[in-house]
Scaffold this active site. Structure first.
Site, PDB file in Angstrom:
ATOM      1  N   ASN A  72       0.839  -1.191   0.000  1.00  0.00           N
ATOM      2  CA  ASN A  72       0.000   0.000   0.000  1.00  0.00           C
ATOM      3  C   ASN A  72       0.879   1.247   0.000  1.00  0.00           C
ATOM      4  O   ASN A  72       1.837   1.328   0.748  1.00  0.00           O
ATOM      5  CB  ASN A  72      -0.892   0.006   1.245  1.00  0.00           C
ATOM      6  CG  ASN A  72      -1.989   1.072   1.205  1.00  0.00           C
ATOM      7  OD1 ASN A  72      -2.456   1.495   2.254  1.00  0.00           O
ATOM      8  ND2 ASN A  72      -2.426   1.502   0.043  1.00  0.00           N
ATOM      9  N   TYR A 105      -8.229  13.830  -1.377  1.00  0.00           N
ATOM     10  CA  TYR A 105      -8.258  13.146  -0.092  1.00  0.00           C
ATOM     11  C   TYR A 105      -7.824  14.099   1.011  1.00  0.00           C
ATOM     12  O   TYR A 105      -6.850  14.845   0.839  1.00  0.00           O
ATOM     13  CB  TYR A 105      -7.296  11.952  -0.155  1.00  0.00           C
ATOM     14  CG  TYR A 105      -6.915  11.337   1.168  1.00  0.00           C
ATOM     15  CD1 TYR A 105      -7.777  10.458   1.814  1.00  0.00           C
ATOM     16  CD2 TYR A 105      -5.704  11.641   1.775  1.00  0.00           C
ATOM     17  CE1 TYR A 105      -7.430   9.904   3.027  1.00  0.00           C
ATOM     18  CE2 TYR A 105      -5.343  11.073   2.991  1.00  0.00           C
ATOM     19  CZ  TYR A 105      -6.214  10.216   3.613  1.00  0.00           C
ATOM     20  OH  TYR A 105      -5.883   9.659   4.831  1.00  0.00           O
ATOM     21  N   GLU A 114     -12.254  11.946   7.890  1.00  0.00           N
ATOM     22  CA  GLU A 114     -11.356  11.613   6.785  1.00  0.00           C
ATOM     23  C   GLU A 114     -12.241  11.531   5.534  1.00  0.00           C
ATOM     24  O   GLU A 114     -13.241  10.822   5.543  1.00  0.00           O
ATOM     25  CB  GLU A 114     -10.705  10.256   7.072  1.00  0.00           C
ATOM     26  CG  GLU A 114      -9.671   9.818   6.059  1.00  0.00           C
ATOM     27  CD  GLU A 114      -9.081   8.452   6.410  1.00  0.00           C
ATOM     28  OE1 GLU A 114      -9.821   7.579   6.897  1.00  0.00           O
ATOM     29  OE2 GLU A 114      -7.869   8.257   6.192  1.00  0.00           O
ATOM     30  N   TYR A 116     -12.878  11.492   1.084  1.00  0.00           N
ATOM     31  CA  TYR A 116     -12.374  11.149  -0.244  1.00  0.00           C
ATOM     32  C   TYR A 116     -13.359  11.633  -1.304  1.00  0.00           C
ATOM     33  O   TYR A 116     -14.551  11.333  -1.222  1.00  0.00           O
ATOM     34  CB  TYR A 116     -12.312   9.630  -0.426  1.00  0.00           C
ATOM     35  CG  TYR A 116     -11.316   8.861   0.378  1.00  0.00           C
ATOM     36  CD1 TYR A 116     -11.553   8.552   1.718  1.00  0.00           C
ATOM     37  CD2 TYR A 116     -10.159   8.371  -0.215  1.00  0.00           C
ATOM     38  CE1 TYR A 116     -10.650   7.790   2.431  1.00  0.00           C
ATOM     39  CE2 TYR A 116      -9.247   7.606   0.503  1.00  0.00           C
ATOM     40  CZ  TYR A 116      -9.498   7.319   1.828  1.00  0.00           C
ATOM     41  OH  TYR A 116      -8.604   6.571   2.525  1.00  0.00           O
ATOM     42  N   GLU A 205      -3.175   6.369  -5.119  1.00  0.00           N
ATOM     43  CA  GLU A 205      -2.990   5.312  -4.134  1.00  0.00           C
ATOM     44  C   GLU A 205      -2.914   3.975  -4.842  1.00  0.00           C
ATOM     45  O   GLU A 205      -3.650   3.716  -5.788  1.00  0.00           O
ATOM     46  CB  GLU A 205      -4.156   5.327  -3.145  1.00  0.00           C
ATOM     47  CG  GLU A 205      -4.065   4.235  -2.100  1.00  0.00           C
ATOM     48  CD  GLU A 205      -4.899   4.538  -0.870  1.00  0.00           C
ATOM     49  OE1 GLU A 205      -5.553   5.593  -0.827  1.00  0.00           O
ATOM     50  OE2 GLU A 205      -4.885   3.707   0.049  1.00  0.00           O
TER      51      GLU A 205
END
Ligand SMILES: *[C@@H]1O[C@H](CO)[C@@H](O)[C@H](O)[C@H]1NC(C)=O
Length: 220
Positions: A72, A105, A114, A116, A205
């Site tokens: 990741n 993000y 958080e 997105y 990502e």
């Protein structure tokens, strides 16, 4: 994060704490997070250490990335704080056949959120398993709004319970203008409250994949 539950399962085996964001993971491990400013833009680059990533800040709001066999990673350029500006971006991101996101993000605090705004994603739809709250129109496209909840998880403010807000564009694209305030207003109209702006980046990502991107952002 992409397939975050799976990532956490991996991390749980190697760290004592469960982790909410890549940046926080680095802090947990005592590794200096890759954040800073470059040509007047905030940037963040994070990897959990597996595989190889070549992340390079370019002129203005641009960056390039190329990753190979990672577990990741996430990175990109933006602002800190990232108030509700209009964000224009362009570039190349052709990772439809692998697990990757291209999204605006960021975080708010008080309440801690958080969020997105997903412009394109590959093999994994981040809204899988959640219930659509509402849709909104922005720059000729339709975004589906979702909320997910994180309970007693570390965050940019340490261990906390907080929400993740999602706008996922039905018509995937790479390039356009995102009116962040439109998303913010639609979230709040759905009862999704926001706080003070923390950082906001146009992030690439990759999760258990190989790929590349070249992205440029600016204020529209
Ligand atoms: C974005 O568009 C500008 C203007 O056409 C171009 O110069 C630049 O190379 C593009 N950036 C990327 C990352 O493709």
């Amino acid at each position: 994060m992409v397939s975050f539950t799976s990532l956490l399962a991996v991390l749980a085996a190697t760290t004592s704490a469960v982790v909410a964001s890549p940046l926080e993971l680095l802090k947990e491990r005592g590794i200096q997070p890759g954040t800073g400013t470059h040509n007047g833009y905030f940037y963040s680059f994070w990897t959990d250490g597996k595989g190889s990533i070549d992340y390079t800040n370019g002129p203005g709001g641009s960056y390039k990335s190329k990753w190979n066999n990672v577990n990741n990673w996430v990175g990109g350029k933006g602002w800190n704080p990232g108030p509700p500006r209009k964000v224009a971006y362009n570039g190349t991101w052709d990772n439809y056949k692998v697990n990757s996101y291209l999204s605006l993000y960021g975080w708010t605090t008080n309440p801690l959120v958080e969020y997105y705004i997903v412009e394109a994603y590959g093999t994994y739809n981040p809204s899988s398993g959640t219930t659509k709250l509402k849709t909104l129109e922005d720059d000729g496209g339709t975004y589906d709004i979702y909320r997910t909840r994180r309970v007693n998880q570390p965050s940019i403010q340490g261990t906390a319970t907080f929400d993740q807000y999602w706008s996922v564009r039905q018509q995937k694209r790479v390039g356009g203008v995102i009116d962040v305030k439109k998303h913010m207003d639609a979230w709040q109209a759905s009862g999704l409250k926001l706080g003070s702006w923390n950082y906001m980046i146009m992030a690439t990502e990759g999760y258990q994949s190989s790929g590349s991107s070249e992205i440029n952002i600016r204020e529209a």
